[in-house]
Design a protein around this motif. Structure first.
Motif, mmCIF file in Angstrom:
data_model
loop_
_atom_site.group_PDB
_atom_site.id
_atom_site.type_symbol
_atom_site.label_atom_id
_atom_site.label_comp_id
_atom_site.label_asym_id
_atom_site.label_seq_id
_atom_site.Cartn_x
_atom_site.Cartn_y
_atom_site.Cartn_z
ATOM 1 N N GLY A 6 -16.488 19.104 11.629
ATOM 2 C CA GLY A 6 -17.916 18.992 11.908
ATOM 3 C C GLY A 6 -18.197 17.649 12.551
ATOM 4 N N ARG A 7 -19.123 16.893 11.994
ATOM 5 C CA ARG A 7 -19.458 15.573 12.546
ATOM 6 C C ARG A 7 -18.600 14.461 11.963
ATOM 7 N NH1 ARG A 7 -26.092 15.538 12.670
ATOM 8 N NH2 ARG A 7 -26.348 17.316 14.093
ATOM 9 N N ARG A 8 -17.752 14.804 11.024
ATOM 10 C CA ARG A 8 -16.938 13.779 10.357
ATOM 11 C C ARG A 8 -15.587 13.639 11.042
ATOM 12 N NH1 ARG A 8 -13.470 14.663 5.911
ATOM 13 N NH2 ARG A 8 -12.758 12.712 4.997
ATOM 14 N N SER A 9 -15.385 12.512 11.689
ATOM 15 C CA SER A 9 -14.109 12.222 12.341
ATOM 16 C C SER A 9 -13.130 11.680 11.312
ATOM 17 C CB SER A 9 -14.297 11.195 13.463
ATOM 18 O OG SER A 9 -15.055 11.745 14.504
ATOM 19 N N VAL A 10 -11.977 12.329 11.224
ATOM 20 C CA VAL A 10 -10.965 11.915 10.248
ATOM 21 C C VAL A 10 -9.883 11.093 10.935
ATOM 22 C CG1 VAL A 10 -9.283 12.724 8.561
ATOM 23 C CG2 VAL A 10 -11.442 13.953 8.847
ATOM 24 N N LEU A 11 -9.333 11.609 12.036
ATOM 25 C CA LEU A 11 -8.335 10.884 12.817
ATOM 26 C C LEU A 11 -8.944 10.516 14.160
ATOM 27 C CD1 LEU A 11 -5.169 13.073 12.083
ATOM 28 C CD2 LEU A 11 -5.962 11.032 10.866
ATOM 29 N N LYS A 12 -8.752 9.270 14.565
ATOM 30 C CA LYS A 12 -9.397 8.754 15.774
ATOM 31 C C LYS A 12 -8.370 8.106 16.691
ATOM 32 C CE LYS A 12 -13.356 7.699 12.813
ATOM 33 N NZ LYS A 12 -14.219 6.620 12.275
ATOM 34 N N GLY A 13 -7.347 8.867 17.032
ATOM 35 C CA GLY A 13 -6.293 8.325 17.874
ATOM 36 C C GLY A 13 -5.093 7.875 17.077
ATOM 37 N N ALA A 14 -4.868 8.484 15.929
ATOM 38 C CA ALA A 14 -3.727 8.117 15.085
ATOM 39 C C ALA A 14 -2.429 8.432 15.804
ATOM 40 C CB ALA A 14 -3.798 8.880 13.758
ATOM 41 N N ASP A 15 -1.514 7.482 15.818
ATOM 42 C CA ASP A 15 -0.233 7.623 16.505
ATOM 43 C C ASP A 15 0.879 7.339 15.505
ATOM 44 O OD1 ASP A 15 1.644 7.923 18.504
ATOM 45 O OD2 ASP A 15 1.505 5.842 19.157
ATOM 46 N N LEU A 16 1.823 8.270 15.401
ATOM 47 C CA LEU A 16 2.913 8.104 14.440
ATOM 48 C C LEU A 16 4.202 8.640 15.041
ATOM 49 C CD1 LEU A 16 3.873 7.422 11.546
ATOM 50 C CD2 LEU A 16 3.255 9.768 10.904
ATOM 51 N N ALA A 17 5.193 7.780 15.156
ATOM 52 C CA ALA A 17 6.512 8.179 15.639
ATOM 53 C C ALA A 17 7.539 7.780 14.580
ATOM 54 C CB ALA A 17 6.823 7.500 16.964
ATOM 55 N N ILE A 18 8.458 8.687 14.284
ATOM 56 C CA ILE A 18 9.486 8.449 13.273
ATOM 57 C C ILE A 18 10.843 8.439 13.967
ATOM 58 C CG2 ILE A 18 10.472 9.210 11.092
ATOM 59 C CD1 ILE A 18 7.497 8.571 10.927
ATOM 60 N N ALA A 19 11.533 7.316 13.907
ATOM 61 C CA ALA A 19 12.843 7.197 14.543
ATOM 62 C C ALA A 19 13.894 7.928 13.713
ATOM 63 C CB ALA A 19 13.221 5.727 14.690
ATOM 64 N N ALA A 20 14.923 8.398 14.383
ATOM 65 C CA ALA A 20 16.035 9.046 13.687
ATOM 66 C C ALA A 20 16.680 8.059 12.723
ATOM 67 C CB ALA A 20 17.058 9.551 14.698
ATOM 68 N N GLY A 21 17.052 8.544 11.553
ATOM 69 C CA GLY A 21 17.728 7.704 10.568
ATOM 70 C C GLY A 21 16.841 6.652 9.952
ATOM 71 N N SER A 22 15.539 6.946 9.818
ATOM 72 C CA SER A 22 14.631 5.962 9.234
ATOM 73 C C SER A 22 13.872 6.557 8.058
ATOM 74 C CB SER A 22 13.650 5.433 10.276
ATOM 75 O OG SER A 22 12.831 6.478 10.768
ATOM 76 N N LEU A 23 13.477 5.701 7.155
ATOM 77 C CA LEU A 23 12.700 6.062 5.978
ATOM 78 C C LEU A 23 11.351 5.370 6.106
ATOM 79 C CD1 LEU A 23 12.489 7.377 3.207
ATOM 80 C CD2 LEU A 23 13.807 5.483 2.266
#
Length: 196
Positions: A6-23
């Motif tokens: 609706g009018r509630r923005s939850v994510l506003k350009g969230a960027d997430l990359a996970i490299a191989a072999g990472s925690l």
């Protein structure tokens, strides 16, 4: 990624990359949008805008185990074996043994404790050897021994080149992670001193 309800923005350009072999941990307060971010990441919800690229195969261990209380442990394993198109249950049995959850194939899931259900939840998400494992509050209900074994398992996965993403409202042991990200105001930011 962008997502609004609706009018509630939850994510506003969230960027997430996970490299191989990472925690990696994604931390955020309740209501920050962690569940939305996670559900978009695994394909349960579509983003309003943005591109999502998922490595295959991936495993997803939700906070609330999606289990059928009327089925047995063994029946769950067989259902997922068929779904994953696996030849056998060797990997599943290795995981069950590692988590000290053996000799209970005929137990109905509805009779299991919360922590034991979470063990099964974890095994089901890992039995097809995913390249990426996505975990939502994974250690809720674990006793101390299972908690330690969980981290041993996560470390082993990382050493094998697998990636592990833990989504949580708090990080108890930040030193275990290669990177800690914070979700605030609809954006994901790296913690100071944490790799991006």
């Amino acid at each position: 990624m962008w997502k609004a309800y609706g009018r509630r923005s939850v994510l506003k350009g969230a960027d997430l990359a996970i490299a191989a072999g990472s925690l990696v941990a994604v931390v955020g307060e309740n209501g920050a949008g962690k569940s939305t971010l996670l559900r978009i990441a695994v394909g349960q919800v579509a983003a309003d805008r943005g591109v999502v690229e998922r490595v295959q195969p991936f495993g997803y261990c939700p906070q609330r185990a999606v289990l059928n209380d009327t089925l047995t442990v063994g029946q769950h394993l067989e259902l997922f074996r068929v779904a994953y198109e696996l030849r056998d249950l060797n990997r599943a049995h290795e995981l069950l043994h590692f988590l000290h959850f053996t000799d209970r194939p005929n137990d109905r899931v509805g009779t299991l404790s919360g922590g034991t259900r979470q063990k099964l939840n974890l095994v089901l998400s890992l039995m097809h050897d995913p390249l990426l494992l996505v975990l939502d509050e994974p250690y809720q209900g674990f006793d101390w021994d299972t908690y330690r074994r969980f981290w041993q398992l996560a470390s082993t996965l990382r050493s094998l080149g697998r990636s592990v993403l833990v989504v949580t409202h708090m990080v108890h042991e930040q030193g275990r992670f290669d990177s800690v990200r914070h979700l605030r105001g609809g954006l994901v930011t790296a913690q100071a001193g944490s790799s991006a």
